[in-house]
Design a protein around this motif. Structure first.
Motif, short mmCIF file in Angstrom:
data_model
loop_
_atom_site.label_atom_id
_atom_site.label_comp_id
_atom_site.label_asym_id
_atom_site.label_seq_id
_atom_site.Cartn_x
_atom_site.Cartn_y
_atom_site.Cartn_z
N ALA A 53 0.82 -1.21 0.00
CA ALA A 53 0.00 0.00 0.00
C ALA A 53 0.85 1.26 0.00
O ALA A 53 0.54 2.22 -0.72
N ASP A 54 1.92 1.28 0.78
CA ASP A 54 2.79 2.46 0.83
C ASP A 54 3.39 2.77 -0.53
O ASP A 54 3.52 3.93 -0.92
N GLN A 55 3.75 1.74 -1.26
CA GLN A 55 4.34 1.94 -2.58
C GLN A 55 3.29 2.42 -3.59
O GLN A 55 3.59 3.23 -4.46
N ILE A 57 0.65 4.28 -2.80
CA ILE A 57 0.44 5.68 -2.42
C ILE A 57 1.58 6.53 -2.96
O ILE A 57 1.36 7.62 -3.49
N TYR A 58 2.81 6.04 -2.86
CA TYR A 58 3.98 6.76 -3.36
C TYR A 58 3.89 6.95 -4.88
O TYR A 58 4.17 8.05 -5.39
N LYS A 61 1.44 9.64 -5.61
CA LYS A 61 2.00 10.94 -5.21
C LYS A 61 2.98 11.44 -6.26
O LYS A 61 3.00 12.63 -6.58
N THR A 68 -5.29 7.47 0.02
CA THR A 68 -5.19 6.90 1.36
C THR A 68 -5.92 5.56 1.35
O THR A 68 -6.87 5.36 0.60
#
Length: 82
Positions: A53-55, A57-58, A61, A68
């Motif tokens: 998920a963090d990747q 979102i990155y 971005k 989110t």
């Protein structure tokens, strides 16, 4: 595993570009958007396990979009478990 993201992606063209980027970087993800939803939902399904998920979102971005992870509203309350 499925992860659902709230985004600010508003056009089909932008959504297609993001889908292409995610699928190129994550071969085992199946990706789609629901731009008609008020949260402009991005759904990511992994056929091999967890979702980074963090990747995700990155990546959004980097393309100028916000996202989110939406929490599961159907999780039972603690009182319901006990």
């Amino acid at each position: 595993m499925v992860e659902v993201f709230k985004t600010n992606v508003s056009t089909a063209e932008d959504a297609k570009g993001i889908i292409d980027i995610i699928e190129k970087n994550f071969n085992f993800y199946q990706v789609n958007f629901d731009l008609d939803d008020c949260d402009r939902i991005l759904r990511v399904k992994s056929i091999t396990g967890d979702i980074a998920a963090d990747q995700i979102i990155y990546l959004l971005k980097q393309k100028g979009f916000k996202s989110t992870v939406l929490l599961d509203d159907f999780a039972p309350e603690v009182d319901q478990i006990l």
